[in-house]
Design a protein around this motif. Structure first.
Motif, short mmCIF file in Angstrom:
data_model
loop_
_atom_site.label_atom_id
_atom_site.label_comp_id
_atom_site.label_asym_id
_atom_site.label_seq_id
_atom_site.Cartn_x
_atom_site.Cartn_y
_atom_site.Cartn_z
N SER A 235 0.82 -1.22 0.00
CA SER A 235 0.00 0.00 0.00
C SER A 235 0.85 1.26 0.00
N ARG B 228 3.12 2.71 -1.85
CA ARG B 228 3.27 3.55 -3.04
C ARG B 228 1.98 4.28 -3.41
N HIS B 229 0.85 3.84 -2.83
CA HIS B 229 -0.44 4.44 -3.16
C HIS B 229 -0.94 5.41 -2.09
#
Length: 339
Positions: free
Chosen positions: A289, A291-292
């Motif tokens: 999660s 990188r988002h």
């Protein structure tokens, strides 16, 4: 100059070996295993029993290869659609592709029987090596065929139970205990583990057990909420968390099987007006999660997926005795755990 070819293991049984043990000709063995020819039922049964006992796998390339092995490397993972294994595959191919190897990828879906079928399919291609994901109950037939194949085999992911010629992974029990320690360091002792398919994904089950055991050692309590029929995604995380909240007040802390389920769980907590981390703290697992993240940054245990894949591929290409290569995970603080 070092060769990139994996070292040869025990000599694999051949059709000649099977024929000699069964007291028939190699042509008879070939016909039996292909289901052709006029051969008695008794002979067919004897040949199949001998072939199974020796761990013989027919050559699926039907003699197209003149060498003893191809430049194919078999890779068996639970699912290509899982972001975790996409990262691992990238690491494997970063090592193998420049050396001229091609990948044959199969999806096991944590199903031992499906893995057994794929093992025989890949071995029929006479691969240079085989990389398999651990964390499932491998069938006795698979173990036997792998041991007798003469092909170098490396296990991924499951560092708690080393197997095959080499294992590259992490300790999932230690990861579960580390998640519990994060909560305990904040004085949080009322926790829940939310997951899915723990009956099939034994690595996730070990993380859960490590998490629960550590909490109990510290005088805390841990409830486990899991559904064996649902996928391990955000939708399931949201549904299970909503069901948890419908039963009563939320726990102080929730550890999710993976980041995807944690994201779904955060949606359910937000929809129910539960303040995170003020009322309930949340931890994920695997780091997919990160990188988002935009505003809410999930606290998680990040696993170096590319590195695991690369080190598994290197282990496949290196000679030597069986060994275990444990990879470290990293605790990544976010905004979902009480400071």
């Amino acid at each position: 100059m070092k060769s990139s070819q994996p070292p040869a293991g025990p000599k694999a049984p051949t059709i000649v070996t099977v024929a000699a043990a069964a007291g028939v000709s190699p042509m008879t063995v070939s016909k039996v295993l292909r289901g052709t020819g006029r051969i008695s039922a008794a002979t067919r049964q004897r040949v199949r029993e001998v072939a199974d006992a020796l761990g013989y796998v027919p050559n699926g390339l039907a003699g197209a290869l003149s060498s003893q092995s191809s430049q194919i490397v078999g890779i068996l993972i639970p699912s290509i659609g899982d972001m975790v294994y996409a990262g691992v595959l990238a690491g494997i191919n970063a090592v193998l592709v420049p050396r001229g190897f091609s990948s044959f990828i199969g999806e096991t879906f944590f199903d031992p029987e499906n893995e057994a079928r794929l093992v025989r399919t890949v071995l029929s291609l006479k691969p240079s090596g085989l990389i398999l994901t651990g964390g499932l109950e491998r069938t006795a037939a698979s173990v036997h065929v792998l041991r007798q194949s003469g092909v170098r085999c490396v296990q991924l992911w499951d560092g708690d139970r080393p197997d095959l010629d080499a294992t590259v992974g992490l300790s999932h029990r230690a990861a579960g205990r580390a998640a519990a320690d994060i909560f305990l360091s904040r004085g949080l002792r009322d926790a829940c583990y939310v997951g899915a398919q723990l009956d099939r994904d034994l690595c996730a089950a070990r993380r859960m057990e490590g998490f629960r055991q550590r909490l109990r050692e510290a005088g805390g309590r841990c409830r486990v909420l899991a559904d064996e029929a649902l996928p391990r995604d955000a939708v399931t995380g949201q549904a299970l968390t909503a069901a948890l909240l419908a039963e009563g007040p939320p726990p102080e802390a929730i550890h999710y099987l993976n980041d995807a389920m944690a994201i779904g769980g955060l949606r359910a907590l937000l929809a129910a007006g539960v303040e995170v981390p003020g009322r309930t703290s949340v931890i994920g697992f695997n780091g997919t999660s990160l990188r988002h993240a935009i505003q809410t940054r999930l606290t998680t245990l990040e696993v170096p997926l590319h590195e695991i894949g690369a080190r598994a591929a290197q282990a496949l290409l290196q000679p030597g005795e069986a060994r275990t290569d444990l990879v470290d995970f990293q605790i990544v603080p976010g905004t979902t755990v009480r400071p």
